[in-house]
Scaffold this motif. Structure first.
Motif, PDB file in Angstrom:
ATOM      1  N   MET A   1       0.854  -1.205   0.000  1.00  0.00           N
ATOM      2  CA  MET A   1       0.000   0.000   0.000  1.00  0.00           C
ATOM      3  C   MET A   1       0.886   1.250   0.000  1.00  0.00           C
ATOM      4  SD  MET A   1      -2.786   1.166   2.853  1.00  0.00           S
ATOM      5  CE  MET A   1      -3.462  -0.433   3.154  1.00  0.00           C
ATOM      6  N   PRO A   2       0.567   2.273  -0.804  1.00  0.00           N
ATOM      7  CA  PRO A   2       1.414   3.480  -0.798  1.00  0.00           C
ATOM      8  C   PRO A   2       1.426   4.126   0.587  1.00  0.00           C
ATOM      9  CG  PRO A   2      -0.166   3.542  -2.592  1.00  0.00           C
ATOM     10  CD  PRO A   2      -0.509   2.361  -1.768  1.00  0.00           C
ATOM     11  N   LEU A   3       2.500   4.804   0.862  1.00  0.00           N
ATOM     12  CA  LEU A   3       2.722   5.404   2.173  1.00  0.00           C
ATOM     13  C   LEU A   3       1.569   6.328   2.562  1.00  0.00           C
ATOM     14  CD1 LEU A   3       4.820   5.720   4.426  1.00  0.00           C
ATOM     15  CD2 LEU A   3       5.619   7.741   3.238  1.00  0.00           C
ATOM     16  N   TYR A   4       1.169   7.121   1.575  1.00  0.00           N
ATOM     17  CA  TYR A   4       0.080   8.074   1.749  1.00  0.00           C
ATOM     18  C   TYR A   4      -1.159   7.396   2.354  1.00  0.00           C
ATOM     19  CZ  TYR A   4      -3.584  11.142  -0.129  1.00  0.00           C
ATOM     20  OH  TYR A   4      -4.661  11.933  -0.281  1.00  0.00           O
ATOM     21  N   ARG A   6      -1.267   4.407   3.799  1.00  0.00           N
ATOM     22  CA  ARG A   6      -0.987   3.742   5.076  1.00  0.00           C
ATOM     23  C   ARG A   6      -1.123   4.738   6.224  1.00  0.00           C
ATOM     24  NH1 ARG A   6       3.922  -0.238   5.333  1.00  0.00           N
ATOM     25  NH2 ARG A   6       3.063  -0.229   7.432  1.00  0.00           N
ATOM     26  N   VAL A   7      -0.615   5.951   6.011  1.00  0.00           N
ATOM     27  CA  VAL A   7      -0.733   6.964   7.061  1.00  0.00           C
ATOM     28  C   VAL A   7      -2.205   7.318   7.266  1.00  0.00           C
ATOM     29  CG1 VAL A   7      -0.200   9.349   7.684  1.00  0.00           C
ATOM     30  CG2 VAL A   7       1.554   7.899   6.665  1.00  0.00           C
ATOM     31  N   PHE A   8      -2.907   7.456   6.161  1.00  0.00           N
ATOM     32  CA  PHE A   8      -4.327   7.813   6.250  1.00  0.00           C
ATOM     33  C   PHE A   8      -5.113   6.744   7.025  1.00  0.00           C
ATOM     34  CE2 PHE A   8      -8.638   7.398   4.596  1.00  0.00           C
ATOM     35  CZ  PHE A   8      -9.126   8.649   4.956  1.00  0.00           C
ATOM     36  N   VAL A   9      -4.888   5.471   6.649  1.00  0.00           N
ATOM     37  CA  VAL A   9      -5.629   4.378   7.279  1.00  0.00           C
ATOM     38  C   VAL A   9      -5.298   4.305   8.773  1.00  0.00           C
ATOM     39  CG1 VAL A   9      -5.820   1.864   7.376  1.00  0.00           C
ATOM     40  CG2 VAL A   9      -5.946   3.035   5.189  1.00  0.00           C
ATOM     41  N   THR A  10      -4.019   4.482   9.107  1.00  0.00           N
ATOM     42  CA  THR A  10      -3.606   4.430  10.506  1.00  0.00           C
ATOM     43  C   THR A  10      -4.302   5.528  11.304  1.00  0.00           C
ATOM     44  OG1 THR A  10      -1.456   3.762   9.682  1.00  0.00           O
ATOM     45  CG2 THR A  10      -1.585   4.325  11.997  1.00  0.00           C
ATOM     46  N   ASN A  11      -4.271   6.731  10.765  1.00  0.00           N
ATOM     47  CA  ASN A  11      -4.922   7.843  11.457  1.00  0.00           C
ATOM     48  C   ASN A  11      -6.427   7.619  11.566  1.00  0.00           C
ATOM     49  OD1 ASN A  11      -3.009   9.679  12.320  1.00  0.00           O
ATOM     50  ND2 ASN A  11      -2.642  10.338  10.229  1.00  0.00           N
ATOM     51  N   LEU A  54       2.347   4.558  17.892  1.00  0.00           N
ATOM     52  CA  LEU A  54       2.791   3.160  17.808  1.00  0.00           C
ATOM     53  C   LEU A  54       2.529   2.577  16.429  1.00  0.00           C
ATOM     54  CD1 LEU A  54       1.764   1.705  21.281  1.00  0.00           C
ATOM     55  CD2 LEU A  54       4.037   2.257  20.421  1.00  0.00           C
ATOM     56  N   LEU A  55       1.338   2.953  15.875  1.00  0.00           N
ATOM     57  CA  LEU A  55       0.995   2.391  14.559  1.00  0.00           C
ATOM     58  C   LEU A  55       1.854   2.980  13.446  1.00  0.00           C
ATOM     59  CD1 LEU A  55      -2.897   2.233  14.731  1.00  0.00           C
ATOM     60  CD2 LEU A  55      -1.289   0.328  14.786  1.00  0.00           C
ATOM     61  N   LEU A  56       2.230   4.274  13.604  1.00  0.00           N
ATOM     62  CA  LEU A  56       2.988   4.926  12.515  1.00  0.00           C
ATOM     63  C   LEU A  56       4.477   4.567  12.539  1.00  0.00           C
ATOM     64  CD1 LEU A  56       1.468   8.492  12.220  1.00  0.00           C
ATOM     65  CD2 LEU A  56       1.315   6.605  10.608  1.00  0.00           C
ATOM     66  N   ARG A  57       4.949   4.162  13.715  1.00  0.00           N
ATOM     67  CA  ARG A  57       6.387   3.916  13.816  1.00  0.00           C
ATOM     68  C   ARG A  57       6.901   2.879  12.806  1.00  0.00           C
ATOM     69  NH1 ARG A  57       9.296   3.518  19.459  1.00  0.00           N
ATOM     70  NH2 ARG A  57       9.493   1.335  18.959  1.00  0.00           N
ATOM     71  N   PRO A  58       6.262   1.712  12.747  1.00  0.00           N
ATOM     72  CA  PRO A  58       6.769   0.724  11.770  1.00  0.00           C
ATOM     73  C   PRO A  58       6.639   1.193  10.327  1.00  0.00           C
ATOM     74  CG  PRO A  58       4.754  -0.052  12.835  1.00  0.00           C
ATOM     75  CD  PRO A  58       5.169   1.179  13.563  1.00  0.00           C
ATOM     76  N   VAL A  59       5.691   2.142  10.081  1.00  0.00           N
ATOM     77  CA  VAL A  59       5.547   2.644   8.708  1.00  0.00           C
ATOM     78  C   VAL A  59       6.793   3.413   8.297  1.00  0.00           C
ATOM     79  CG1 VAL A  59       4.207   4.186   7.226  1.00  0.00           C
ATOM     80  CG2 VAL A  59       3.050   2.774   8.924  1.00  0.00           C
ATOM     81  N   PHE A  60       7.382   4.172   9.263  1.00  0.00           N
ATOM     82  CA  PHE A  60       8.505   5.047   8.885  1.00  0.00           C
ATOM     83  C   PHE A  60       9.877   4.439   9.173  1.00  0.00           C
ATOM     84  CE2 PHE A  60       5.055   8.087   8.853  1.00  0.00           C
ATOM     85  CZ  PHE A  60       5.354   8.775   7.693  1.00  0.00           C
TER      86      PHE A  60
END
Ligand code: ADP
Ligand code: MG
Length: 323
Positions: A1-4, A6-11, A54-60
């Protein structure tokens, strides 16, 4: 999934959770707000922020790893690339970085080669002028001295002999310097003979025993031959200047898919501070890099120095292989 996304879904997930908590939990918010309600809301907000973090950390995290790999990259070790794997965005960034390195390295090699060509051309020109101009002048002077010899009184004869000797050694110096500047033997007789001549001249000048083992007919291009010759020349000059050696081994041979030049002496070894800025050693490294070869320096204090140039046979960097 594109980063954009992934951040949106996490938020969105974090906000949904907060929303659900507000809807289903028995919380009320009155106006003006009470202290207890404010506490509950603050705890809720803190929880949502923490969850988001916590959810965003593994994304970045892969970006940090990539940045670290980029930081570790050593421009003097061309060919090294960062791994292209993991998330699509990270992989794309790594790929772009690697492609940029490709372009920069090929540009650097090309301009380096260009600079070397100019340098060698200029050396040839200086050698030619030394030989043709200064050499001729000195030869003329020697002839004049010869002509005078028959006509001058005996009491000046010693001085005339001295003058003749000075002119003769000057002529020899000019020849020697011109030969060092432009390895004619390399063009005329090939690499092995040129190296043999270099070794002989070095042995005589430095009073060091040279053992040479030079395999004939190796598959090297003209550029590669010139680099081999210049590296050997610099390595032998260093032995004469710094090593206080009694023996030197000069070896050129084919080792499977690699052609190797080694110059090993039994002298005092390199001092540890000598490597980074030194001009001659740096020049050898640069020349090696330009033809995609490797230069290794092995040395122990008091136990000699070994310079090894390794040229891969199927060399992708080789500009043109002449035979
Ligand atoms: N064969 C050798 N044995 C001992 N020391 C050496 C040898 N080759 C190089 N060195 C040391 O490394 C230094 C750097 O060499 P180089 O880059 O060729 O510069 P330069 O010869 O102009 O001093 C020298 O000054 C010398 O101290
Ligand atoms: Mg030197």
């Amino acid at each position: 999934m594109p980063l954009y996304w992934r951040v949106f879904v996490t938020n969105a997930a974090a906000m949904l959770l907060a929303f659900a908590a507000l809807v289903f939990a028995p919380v009320t918010v009155s106006a003006p707000i009470g202290f207890g309600e404010l506490t509950v809301l603050a705890i809720g907000l803190l929880g949502v922020l923490l969850l988001n973090l916590l959810l965003l950390r593994p994304v970045f995290r892969p970006f940090d790893e990539l940045a670290e790999a980029m930081r570790r990259h050593d421009p003097l070790a061309p060919g090294e690339r960062v791994p292209v794997d993991g998330e699509r965005d990270v992989a794309a960034l790594a790929q772009a970085f690697n492609e940029m390195l490709d372009r920069m390295e090929s540009e650097r090699r090309e301009s380096g080669r260009q600079a070397l060509r100019v340098l060698e051309g200029e050396r040839s020109r200086i050698a030619r002028e030394l030989h043709d101009e200064l050499g001729q002048t000195l030869t003329g002077a020697m002839l004049q001295v010869e002509g005078l010899a028959a006509r001058i009184p005996d009491n000046l004869r010693d001085e005339l002999d001295e003058l003749r000797e000075t002119a003769r050694s000057g002529t020899e110096d000019v020849r020697r310097i011109a030969r060092q500047l432009r390895p004619e033997a390399l063009e005329d007789l090939g690499l092995q003979s040129a190296l043999a001549a270099l070794a002989t001249a070095f042995g005589e000048q430095a009073q060091v025993r040279v053992e040479r083992r030079l395999e004939p007919s190796l598959p090297l291009s003209k550029d590669e031959e010139l680099v081999v010759y210049r590296v050997a020349q610099e390595a032998l000059t260093n032995v004469a200047r710094h090593a206080q050696a009694t023996r030197v081994a000069l070896r050129l041979h084919q080792n499977r898919a690699v052609t190797e030049l080694t110059v090993r002496d039994d002298g005092r070894g390199l001092s540890s501070g000598a490597l980074p800025s030194a001009h001659g050693i740096r020049g050898m490294r640069e020349r090696a890099m330009l033809i995609g070869a490797q230069l290794q320096i092995n040395s122990k204090p008091g136990r000699g120095t070994e310079i090894k140039l390794s040229i891969p046979l199927n060399n992708p960097e080789a500009p043109c292989r002449s035979h």
